[in-house]
Scaffold this active site. Structure first.
Site, short mmCIF file in Angstrom:
data_model
loop_
_atom_site.label_atom_id
_atom_site.label_comp_id
_atom_site.label_asym_id
_atom_site.label_seq_id
_atom_site.Cartn_x
_atom_site.Cartn_y
_atom_site.Cartn_z
N CYS B 88 0.81 -1.22 0.00
CA CYS B 88 0.00 0.00 0.00
C CYS B 88 0.84 1.27 0.00
O CYS B 88 0.31 2.36 -0.15
CB CYS B 88 -0.96 0.00 1.18
SG CYS B 88 -2.27 -1.23 1.02
N HIS B 342 -9.35 4.07 -1.98
CA HIS B 342 -8.04 3.44 -1.82
C HIS B 342 -7.71 2.52 -3.00
O HIS B 342 -7.74 1.30 -2.88
CB HIS B 342 -8.02 2.66 -0.50
CG HIS B 342 -6.67 2.16 -0.10
ND1 HIS B 342 -5.49 2.66 -0.62
CD2 HIS B 342 -6.30 1.19 0.79
CE1 HIS B 342 -4.46 2.02 -0.07
NE2 HIS B 342 -4.93 1.11 0.76
#
Lengths: 480, 397
Positions: B88, B342
């Site tokens: 991430c 996201h």
């Protein structure tokens, strides 16, 4: 033969106990569901014959100062027909690579036959373990009366807790139940036929032969361990033979179910846990004939794993969950369940022994880590690591962090996992098992259980690793 | 410490797509959209770019391997293009690479672009990925919420925080982001949600409910980086400089060595300390933060890990509104991962995009006053095994 003795016994039952009355209620419309009395032990999704056998073997104290020379694994429900379960068992128990390993299949009395063989004279200490997790069809009698579990026994030279006085055997292709490879589920014969013929053609002749071999009378027997493929078998045999001893299998069948190849060893553990020195135990293995052993109790066992396993557990009343756990229904878990962990054979041969044996390493600075890595995690060390093997499976441990994950697929949600700290310094991110009754909290002590890590459903392969379980299981309410 | 990259590179232009369920767009279209905005903002032509970095984390489900998807999507003319991946934290890795290239003098103008196309998986949440053929033999396959949820229990145990208080503080984190997301035109979720709804949402991974979790989105974000000299030569004013970019990756210490108690993210502490030093600031100088609020508890402990709350006090600071839009140090003025969305590889650059937008004074109703520095915190992996990336942006003096 006189020099060989049973040294210890072990037993294991899975956490869940299905209340048979729940099935009776669900199936009443069909006239199925049996009598609804008692419970059956239900293995978790991540348990099979092998994992349960490992746990039973761990409960059987291994002989002090004598290495196990031979490991025998017996089951009619091994997950593999061509992958030695006894080799995996030996790895999980961290036995030497050259230990003799034997796999027995296809017969419910094979563990008793192996015990007889061990008591009659093999050299060295021998571990015999039997485990079962048999597939059964929903609605069948076997689905409700059979159970999952395992038993273990250790035999070696010298005095122990029991010795063999005599034995008898009858081989008979009696189809009280059979399971073909193609069908996958058992097919059961009529109860009355089984009871009559098993008695007259197998159990009674074998018992009489054993009594004669031992020079004993039926009245000398204090405790009996006689599996009952059909109810009333032992009562009928006792009447005909003149036995008055209680049958350990009666309680086992009512509270956990008929355990197949594991039943005699589990029952033997129950008997030896409560017997007094000098008492006689009759042990029978039934399956395409009978083996009957007469044992003299020569010592007291200090532990009671079989009784403890029966006393502890968590009730299961959800019939569809039983069916899902026993393979009776295939639920659609959605796309997140489509993942398959393919295990590479080359990876397994490199790392399998340390994974199955839960072997970490103590580095030269004294820190224990799992798994071993080229460079130690210990910040004080900067050179490539040299490690001393450290087995973590029996090391005290506690929860550092944990969650109940409801997003990722698991066949029996939720998926508990988190960081576990071992007392010797090792720490491992682990999956938890058996958390349904008592959800672990931060700081809670845990114990290690050998379980299925993942099932590759595309290739029908399964890998094994250790999982953290609550130290204690809840006590079951007394049976109804 | 090494000399660092403070003020050696500036952001000439940025772009960001609308994040969300972009059923209408494939990854190449998302990349083109973000790039187009960045190029227009920079006021240069594609041919002036000397090198490019693509950040995409989940190549197996969306963008594809290597740098070729970016070079092809944008038809970048025969230049060095590289794909980076750090879970991430991927977006910030792309930014770091472009910034380092410019700061080193190797390249005059560089492109960093992050993109992810997650909604083509056909299910919610992130796909389950292998952890490596050996690790798969023993590591649990927990979900992202499962790994981060464990912060909560460990944090509560360490500081003796009541579970109800912690749950309320976590809910406030999400409530605040939903409030902010309403005003972010490109955000995935632009609806305010009540505390009651958040607190009563279905459980995903104890104690994280549905609203404690960011969703997954499609999207792309881009930054064009150049030297201050080039920016000035283009007559740009109010330049936004990259003050620092720091990354810290776990080496197994948390998971395998016995000191970490699971209540914080060590790499965030290390990376942010280095980032402050490189930028020549302290946490007190920050005017806003965009942090990796993949889950509400992550944002909460990040406030301590960044030094914005004292250890054990973030619960109370959050409940006091210290990080609300009108608070002491506003956090997630664009809604954060929670509401803006996201798309993994794009998120680090989306964070920088909001800080850049605020420093440029272009944030409209979200605009904060009197800010000199903003921080973007991008976290990959899980608390026990993470990659933390912290960047500080500020005005070029």
């Amino acid at each position: 033969m006189a020099n060989r003795s049973i040294q210890s016994t072990g037993a294991y039952l899975p956490l869940l106990r299905f209340e048979r009355k729940s099935a009776r209620a669900e199936l009443s419309w069909a006239g199925l569901g049996g009598n609804g009395r008692g419970r059956r032990a239900v293995a978790g999704w991540d348990e099979d014959a092998l994992t349960q056998a490992v746990e039973a073997a761990r409960e059987a104290a291994l002989p002090v100062g004598e290495a196990i020379a031979r490991v025998v694994f017996a089951s009619t429900s091994s997950a593999f027909s061509d992958r030695s379960q006894s080799v995996l068992l030996s790895q999980a128990l961290n036995l030497p690579r050259d230990v003799e390993t034997v796999d027995l299949a296809n017969c419910r009395r094979s563990a008793v036959s192996a015990l007889l063989h061990a008591l009659r004279g093999a050299e060295g200490a021998e571990l015999i373990v039997a485990g079962e997790k048999r597939a059964t069809q929903p609605g069948s009698a076997a689905n409700l009366t059979w159970g999952d579990g395992a038993g273990a026994v250790v035999v070696s030279n010298g005095p122990g807790v029991a010795r063999l006085l005599g034995a008898g055997r009858v081989n008979l292709d009696l189809l009280d139940s059979y399971t073909s490879v193609a069908r996958g589920f058992p097919y059961l014969a009529e109860d009355r036929f089984v009871r009559d013929v098993m008695l007259s053609e197998a159990l009674i002749p074998a018992a009489q032969a054993a009594l004669a071999d031992a020079g004993l009378q039926a009245s000398d027997v204090v405790l009996a361990v006689v599996p009952e493929p059909v109810s009333g078998l032992y009562a009928a045999a006792a009447r005909k033979l003149g036995l008055t001893a209680p049958n350990m299998i009666e309680r086992l069948g009512a509270e956990a179910g008929e355990l197949g190849a594991a039943a005699p060893l589990f029952g033997l553990a129950m008997a030896l846990e409560q017997a007094e020195p000098g008492q006689i135990v009759l042990l029978a293995g039934c399956g395409n004939g009978c083996d009957v052993l007469l044992l003299e109790v020569t010592g007291k066992t200090r532990r009671r794993p079989a009784h403890q396993a029966l006393d502890e557990g968590a009730p299961l009343t959800n019939y569809s969950r039983l069916l899902s756990l026993t393979g009776g229904i295939q639920l659609d878990w959605g796309p997140r369940a489509e993942v398959n962990q393919k295990v590479s054979a080359s990876v397994l041969v490199r790392h399998g022994r340390e994974m199955h044996g839960f072997i970490g390493g103590r580095d030269q600075g004294g820190n224990v880590q799992f798994p071993k890595t080229p460079f130690p995690v210990n910040p004080a060390l900067s050179e490539p690591g040299r490690y001393e093997d450290v087995i973590l499976r029996d090391e005290p441990a506690r929860v550092v962090s944990i969650t109940a994950d409801r997003l990722n697929f698991t066949p029996d949600p939720p998926f508990y996992f988190g960081l576990v700290q071992f007392e010797n310094g090792a720490r491992v991110v682990m999956e938890h098992c058996d958390a349904k009754g008592v959800a672990p909290e931060v700081g809670a002590p845990v114990r290690m259980r050998f379980r299925i890590k993942a099932i590759d459903r595309q290739r029908q392969f399964r890998s094994y690793f250790w999982k953290a379980a609550p130290l204690e299981r809840p006590q079951l309410a007394a049976k109804e | 410490m090494a000399q660092g990259i403070r003020d050696k590179a500036v952001i000439l232009g940025m772009g960001c797509t609308r994040f969300g369920e972009r059923w209408d767009m494939s990854s190449d279209m998302l990349m083109a959209e973000a790039f187009g905005e960045a190029l227009a903002d920079a006021g240069i032509s594609r041919d002036q770019i000397g090198a490019a970095w693509l950040g995409s984390a989940l190549d197996d489900v969306n963008v594809g391997n290597s740098a070729i998807p970016l070079a092809t999507a944008l038809r970048l003319p025969s230049m060095p293009v590289t794909r980076v991946e750090n879970m991430c934290a991927t977006g910030t890795e792309a930014l770091r690479a472009a910034t380092y290239a410019v700061a080193s003098g190797a390249v005059d103008i560089a492109l960093a672009l992050g993109a992810e196309k997650l909604k083509d998986t056909g299910f919610g949440g992130l796909p389950i990925r292998t952890k490596g053929s050996v690790n798969d033999l023993w590591m649990p396959y927990g979900s992202a919420p499962g790994t981060f949820a464990q912060l909560a229990g460990a944090y509560a145990a360490r500081y003796g925080i009541d579970a109800v208080d912690l749950k309320r503080a976590m809910a406030h984190v999400s409530w605040k982001s939903h409030q902010n997301g309403v005003h972010a035109e490109k955000a995935h979720l632009r609806k305010a949600v009540s505390m009651e709804t958040i607190l009563n949402a279905p459980m995903i991974a104890d104690p994280l409910g549905l609203y404690d979790c960011s969703g997954v989105s499609d999207g792309a974000a881009a930054a064009i980086i150049c030297t201050p000299e080039i920016a000035r030569s283009l007559s740009r004013d109010a330049l936004v400089s990259v003050k620092s970019v720091q990354v810290c990756a776990s080496n197994g210490w948390e998971m395998q060595y016995g000191e970490w108690d699971g209540s914080y993210v060590r790499n965030t502490r290390i990376a942010s300390g280095r980032a402050y030093e490189e930028a020549g600031i302290t946490a007190a100088d920050l005017g806003l933060t965009e942090v990796h609020d993949c889950f509400s508890i992550t944002e909460l402990v990040t406030m301590e890990d960044l030094g914005l709350s004292q250890d054990g006090r973030a619960v109370f600071d959050v409940l006091d509104g210290a990080f609300d839009a009108d608070g002491r140090v506003p956090c997630q003025t664009d809604g954060g991962l929670k509401c803006f969305g996201h798309p993994i590889g794009a998120s680090g650059l989306r964070m920088a995009y909001e800080v850049y937008t605020q420093l440029k004074g272009r944030a409209g109703v979200r605009q904060l006053k009197n800010i000199d520095f903003g921080l973007a915190h991008n976290l990959g992996g899980q608390p026990s095994n993470s990659v933390a990336a912290v960047s500080v942006l500020g005005r070029l003096e």
